[in-house]
Design an enzyme around this catalytic site. Structure first.
Site, PDB file in Angstrom:
ATOM      1  N   LYS A 194      68.988 -42.534 -77.870  1.00 52.68           N
ATOM      2  CA  LYS A 194      68.015 -43.629 -77.746  1.00 52.68           C
ATOM      3  C   LYS A 194      68.016 -44.428 -79.036  1.00 52.68           C
ATOM      4  O   LYS A 194      67.716 -43.907 -80.115  1.00 52.68           O
ATOM      5  CB  LYS A 194      66.614 -43.080 -77.467  1.00 52.68           C
ATOM      6  CG  LYS A 194      65.545 -44.162 -77.318  1.00 52.68           C
ATOM      7  CD  LYS A 194      64.193 -43.527 -77.031  1.00 52.68           C
ATOM      8  CE  LYS A 194      63.095 -44.580 -76.913  1.00 52.68           C
ATOM      9  NZ  LYS A 194      61.772 -43.966 -76.675  1.00 52.68           N
ATOM     10  N   LYS A 247      69.975 -45.090 -73.877  1.00 56.48           N
ATOM     11  CA  LYS A 247      68.932 -46.117 -73.777  1.00 56.48           C
ATOM     12  C   LYS A 247      68.959 -46.966 -75.032  1.00 56.48           C
ATOM     13  O   LYS A 247      68.909 -46.402 -76.129  1.00 56.48           O
ATOM     14  CB  LYS A 247      67.553 -45.457 -73.617  1.00 56.48           C
ATOM     15  CG  LYS A 247      66.399 -46.445 -73.529  1.00 56.48           C
ATOM     16  CD  LYS A 247      65.066 -45.719 -73.431  1.00 56.48           C
ATOM     17  CE  LYS A 247      63.922 -46.730 -73.335  1.00 56.48           C
ATOM     18  NZ  LYS A 247      62.598 -46.069 -73.302  1.00 56.48           N
TER      19      LYS A 247
END
Length: 325
Positions: A194, A247
């Site tokens: 992420k 992400k």
């Protein structure tokens, strides 16, 4: 003699027969945002088509999602009361806990993933307990309360837990806590890679989680670091993650492919708020063929190696798939 690639393109049926990458409703998880109250369905101006909803409206939304064969959601909660440690989400009667129970009672077939983090619940907007000296998140203290939050979600009936705070050791911590409390079969989807991305801006509008100071670069990943991204995901695999994630998705297709090549675990991508908002506003302005670009983007994620797509587009994609039958 040259190769005539167009032989396989001229006939539509043949084009479909040889298509390498396909999209189905089973590829998607749809984000939902619940808040206290009743009769609330407030559209987020930066994300047309995305709403903050009270529990009664969430249940209506789930009924519609089931009707279009969209069977998986990821749940975020927006509490009325926030404090320095996000204590509201550690309570068995928290808004997230009550929502999980209500959805599973009325729609037992709905697969409910829960986002496990503290940014929506803390008054400072960061993803855990702050260290007063460094003014960043205290990793190990946050691990302790993350385990508590995981048990709350599990007891409420969550089908999968997805910790998004990017704390080192989070997967080991949650796996041990879940196993010790009788939830050995509850899967964990790691937010394993992420990035500290500018694409998250609109999400902070809907989740009301903008940090009150600084940013999240001390715990989320540097977008410039490809090799570290692979290491992050492989470490979560070693710690016991059942599914990995990248992400954001659109600007990191190379990383998705890298991780797909490095791991055999199922791989999820999060098509985040900024990516959604760019397409949505461009479509509303008449600058692009919105549905075509949306579907092309979803295919790009699958082609890069994703098995699962979390996307605010998911409902529209499933509507298109249903109507095309």
């Amino acid at each position: 003699m040259f190769k005539r690639f167009r032989r396989l393109r001229i006939n539509e049926t043949l084009r479909n027969l040889v298509q390498e990458t396909t999209i189905t409703a089973d590829d998607f998880i749809y984000p939902l945002f619940v808040r206290e109250g009743s009769g609330i369905k407030t559209e987020v101006s930066s994300m047309p088509g995305v709403y903050q909803m009270s529990l009664d409206e969430i249940l209506k939304e789930c009924e519609y999602l089931v009707s279009i064969n969209l069977k998986s959601i990821i749940l975020f909660a927006i509490p009325d009361v926030k404090d320095s440690v996000g204590s509201e989400c550690l309570c068995e009667q928290s808004i997230i806990s009550r929502t999980i129970k209500a959805i599973k009672e009325k729609f037992p077939q709905m697969f409910v993933v829960t986002d496990l983090c503290f940014c929506e619940y803390t008054d400072h907007g960061h993803c855990g307990i702050l260290d007063p000296k460094t003014q960043t998140v205290d990793n190990d203290k946050t691990l302790e309360i993350s385990a508590q939050q995981a048990i709350v979600h599990a007891r409420a009936g969550a089908d999968m837990i997805a910790p998004s705070g990017m704390m080192d050791g989070i997967i080991t911590t949650l796996r041990n806590a879940l196993d010790e409390n009788g939830f050995r079969n509850l899967p964990i989807m790691a937010y394993s890679t992420k990035f500290a991305s500018g694409y998250y801006g609109p999400f902070r509008d809907v989740a009301e989680s903008t940090p009150s100071f600084g940013d999240r670069r001390t715990y989320q990943m540097n977008p410039a670091n490809r090799l570290e991204a692979i290491e992050e995901s492989l470490e979560d695999e070693k710690e016991g993650a059942d599914i990995l994630m990248v992400k954001p998705a659109l600007a990191f297709l190379d990383v998705i492919r890298d991780i797909r090549n490095a791991s055999n675990l199922p791989l999820c991508v999060y098509n985040v708020s900024g990516e959604y908002a760019m397409l949505k506003h461009a479509g509303l302005a008449g600058l692009i063929d919105y549905e075509r670009v949306m579907m092309e983007t979803m295919i790009a994620f699958k082609r890069a190696g994703a098995n699962i797509i979390i996307s605010y587009h998911a409902k529209e994609v499933c509507e298109l798939l249903r109507n095309s039958k």
